[in-house]
Design a protein around this motif. Sequence first.
Motif, mmCIF file in Angstrom:
data_model
loop_
_atom_site.group_PDB
_atom_site.id
_atom_site.type_symbol
_atom_site.label_atom_id
_atom_site.label_comp_id
_atom_site.label_asym_id
_atom_site.label_seq_id
_atom_site.Cartn_x
_atom_site.Cartn_y
_atom_site.Cartn_z
ATOM 1 N N SER A 145 0.812 -1.202 0.000
ATOM 2 C CA SER A 145 0.000 0.000 0.000
ATOM 3 C C SER A 145 0.862 1.276 0.000
ATOM 4 N N ALA B 16 -2.201 5.906 3.176
ATOM 5 C CA ALA B 16 -1.826 5.790 1.762
ATOM 6 C C ALA B 16 -2.988 6.120 0.817
ATOM 7 N N ARG C 6 -5.425 0.322 9.175
ATOM 8 C CA ARG C 6 -5.513 -1.116 9.452
ATOM 9 C C ARG C 6 -5.468 -1.387 10.949
ATOM 10 N N THR D 290 -0.825 -5.314 6.366
ATOM 11 C CA THR D 290 -0.012 -5.253 7.582
ATOM 12 C C THR D 290 -0.608 -4.309 8.634
ATOM 13 N N GLU E 31 0.801 -3.234 11.813
ATOM 14 C CA GLU E 31 2.085 -3.392 12.519
ATOM 15 C C GLU E 31 1.946 -3.499 14.040
HETATM 16 N N1 NAD Z 1 -0.341 1.925 4.252
HETATM 17 C C1 NAD Z 1 -0.144 3.100 4.816
HETATM 18 O O1 NAD Z 1 -1.016 3.957 4.776
HETATM 19 C C2 NAD Z 1 1.159 3.388 5.515
HETATM 20 C C3 NAD Z 1 1.510 4.718 5.738
HETATM 21 C C4 NAD Z 1 2.680 5.010 6.411
HETATM 22 C C5 NAD Z 1 3.513 3.985 6.831
HETATM 23 N N2 NAD Z 1 3.166 2.698 6.579
HETATM 24 C C6 NAD Z 1 4.116 1.669 7.011
HETATM 25 O O2 NAD Z 1 4.773 1.167 5.859
HETATM 26 C C7 NAD Z 1 5.163 -0.192 6.049
HETATM 27 C C8 NAD Z 1 4.640 -1.027 4.892
HETATM 28 O O3 NAD Z 1 3.227 -0.999 5.004
HETATM 29 P P1 NAD Z 1 2.231 -1.188 3.814
HETATM 30 O O4 NAD Z 1 1.021 -0.421 4.159
HETATM 31 O O5 NAD Z 1 2.831 -0.916 2.505
HETATM 32 O O6 NAD Z 1 1.914 -2.745 4.014
HETATM 33 P P2 NAD Z 1 1.210 -3.716 3.008
HETATM 34 O O7 NAD Z 1 0.737 -4.867 3.816
HETATM 35 O O8 NAD Z 1 0.254 -2.979 2.178
HETATM 36 O O9 NAD Z 1 2.415 -4.150 2.062
HETATM 37 C C9 NAD Z 1 3.529 -4.822 2.523
HETATM 38 C C10 NAD Z 1 4.296 -5.314 1.321
HETATM 39 O O10 NAD Z 1 5.369 -6.117 1.778
HETATM 40 C C11 NAD Z 1 5.336 -7.348 1.078
HETATM 41 N N3 NAD Z 1 5.815 -8.399 1.942
HETATM 42 C C12 NAD Z 1 5.135 -9.180 2.802
HETATM 43 N N4 NAD Z 1 5.956 -10.075 3.365
HETATM 44 C C13 NAD Z 1 7.169 -9.849 2.840
HETATM 45 C C14 NAD Z 1 8.435 -10.461 2.993
HETATM 46 N N5 NAD Z 1 8.620 -11.499 3.794
HETATM 47 N N6 NAD Z 1 9.467 -9.959 2.308
HETATM 48 C C15 NAD Z 1 9.311 -8.907 1.487
HETATM 49 N N7 NAD Z 1 8.138 -8.304 1.267
HETATM 50 C C16 NAD Z 1 7.095 -8.782 1.953
HETATM 51 C C17 NAD Z 1 3.900 -7.576 0.678
HETATM 52 O O11 NAD Z 1 3.852 -8.392 -0.477
HETATM 53 C C18 NAD Z 1 3.456 -6.158 0.382
HETATM 54 O O12 NAD Z 1 3.761 -5.802 -0.932
HETATM 55 C C19 NAD Z 1 4.587 -0.594 7.420
HETATM 56 O O13 NAD Z 1 5.583 -0.517 8.388
HETATM 57 C C20 NAD Z 1 3.503 0.462 7.683
HETATM 58 O O14 NAD Z 1 3.319 0.690 9.068
HETATM 59 C C21 NAD Z 1 2.025 2.380 5.930
#
Ligand code: NAD
Length: 334
Positions: free
Chosen positions: A5, A134, A249, A273, A275
Amino acid sequence: MGAGSWGTVFAKILADAGTPVTVWARRAEVAEAINATHRNPDYFPDIELPGLVSATDDAAVALQGADLVVLSVPSQTLRGNLAVWKEHLEPVATLLSLMKGIELGSTERMTEVIAEVTGAAESRIAVLSGPNLAREIAEEQPTASVVACVDHGRAVDVQKAVTTSYFRPYTNTDVVGCELGGAVKNVIALAYGMAAGMGMGDNTKATIITRGLAETTRLGVRLGADPTTFAGLAGLGDLVATCSSPLSRNHTFGEQLGLGATLEEAARVTKQTAEGVKSCRSITDLARKVGVEMPICDAVERVCHEGLDPRAAVAELMGRETKPEIDSLRSDND
Ligand SMILES: NC(=O)c1ccc[n+]([C@@H]2O[C@H](COP(=O)([O-])OP(=O)(O)OC[C@H]3O[C@@H](n4cnc5c(N)ncnc54)[C@H](O)[C@@H]3O)[C@@H](O)[C@H]2O)c1
Ligand SMILES: O=P(O)(O)OC[C@H](O)CO
């Protein structure tokens, strides 16, 4: 590195700011879909990605020649991912963490994990954190954020690379504070979601935000953070956005628990995820290690991992010894 995301939307921000981006996706079909359709079908099928974004499932290809490496995988997989990727990193590249979690076991912040695995100097490692849901940014709704790096000049370079008409990053040299703000707010958002799921109102929710910020600040200050950071975007800003948004989430996961769902049922609803579910354990471990009491995080950890009923958790929190407010905001008074 990561086409989930936030990784996907961050690639859009970079490209909209004029920087060509290669996104690394774990699954080949996601990379192929981004290249063929300029969309990520799994996360944002309705959002068109700029022409400057391309994708690959080959980490070596994504990292070759990259002077800014943006890390956006789940916090608990980062160490393993970096162990594979580190040989492909350019020696002077800036390593920017988008992640909001604390590693289980080591209780390390993500920038600590990055330094340990890659051997990169602190001055090359930055974190971006703030109220950054996001989906809203994908829709180009205006938001601000913080780029933190001990090297102010490097933070300014990253700031320039990600400034767009809808995304306004500030800089900060307080890496510890920005990272802890981002990680702990996920746990507090779980508590807020639980309260919402149990039908509690705005007084309860405001209490969770305010006391959640107090325990975050206590931990941060004990670990060397500047308390002012917690009044900023990576502190209060992100805490408010995450707690109150149905797009979060962590909020949604907590709400499910408050409605009576099991951990597995809640995970099926959020899918992506959340977290805080894992980091509640590493954060409470870290707090114990440094002697800081974090009652809300502790309650969330017991609900998530020890089967405590959310209503019993509320009763326990309300039954705690009463105390002066100002003292409880200081790191030497819990
Ligand atoms: N989504 C948001 O709005 C947002 C905003 C700010 C910060 N974050 C942070 O960014 C980070 C990523 O979150 P996200 O929202 O993109 O999560 P997500 O769940 O949308 O995506 C995570 C990605 O990591 C991949 N992944 C899963 N297991 C894996 C592994 N073993 N090795 C490599 N890749 C793997 C998944 O395929 C996916 O593409 C988190 O720490 C989250 O807290 C998210
Ligand atoms: O969806 P969440 O709960 O991971 O929150 C997303 C962002 O961290 C909000 O800033």
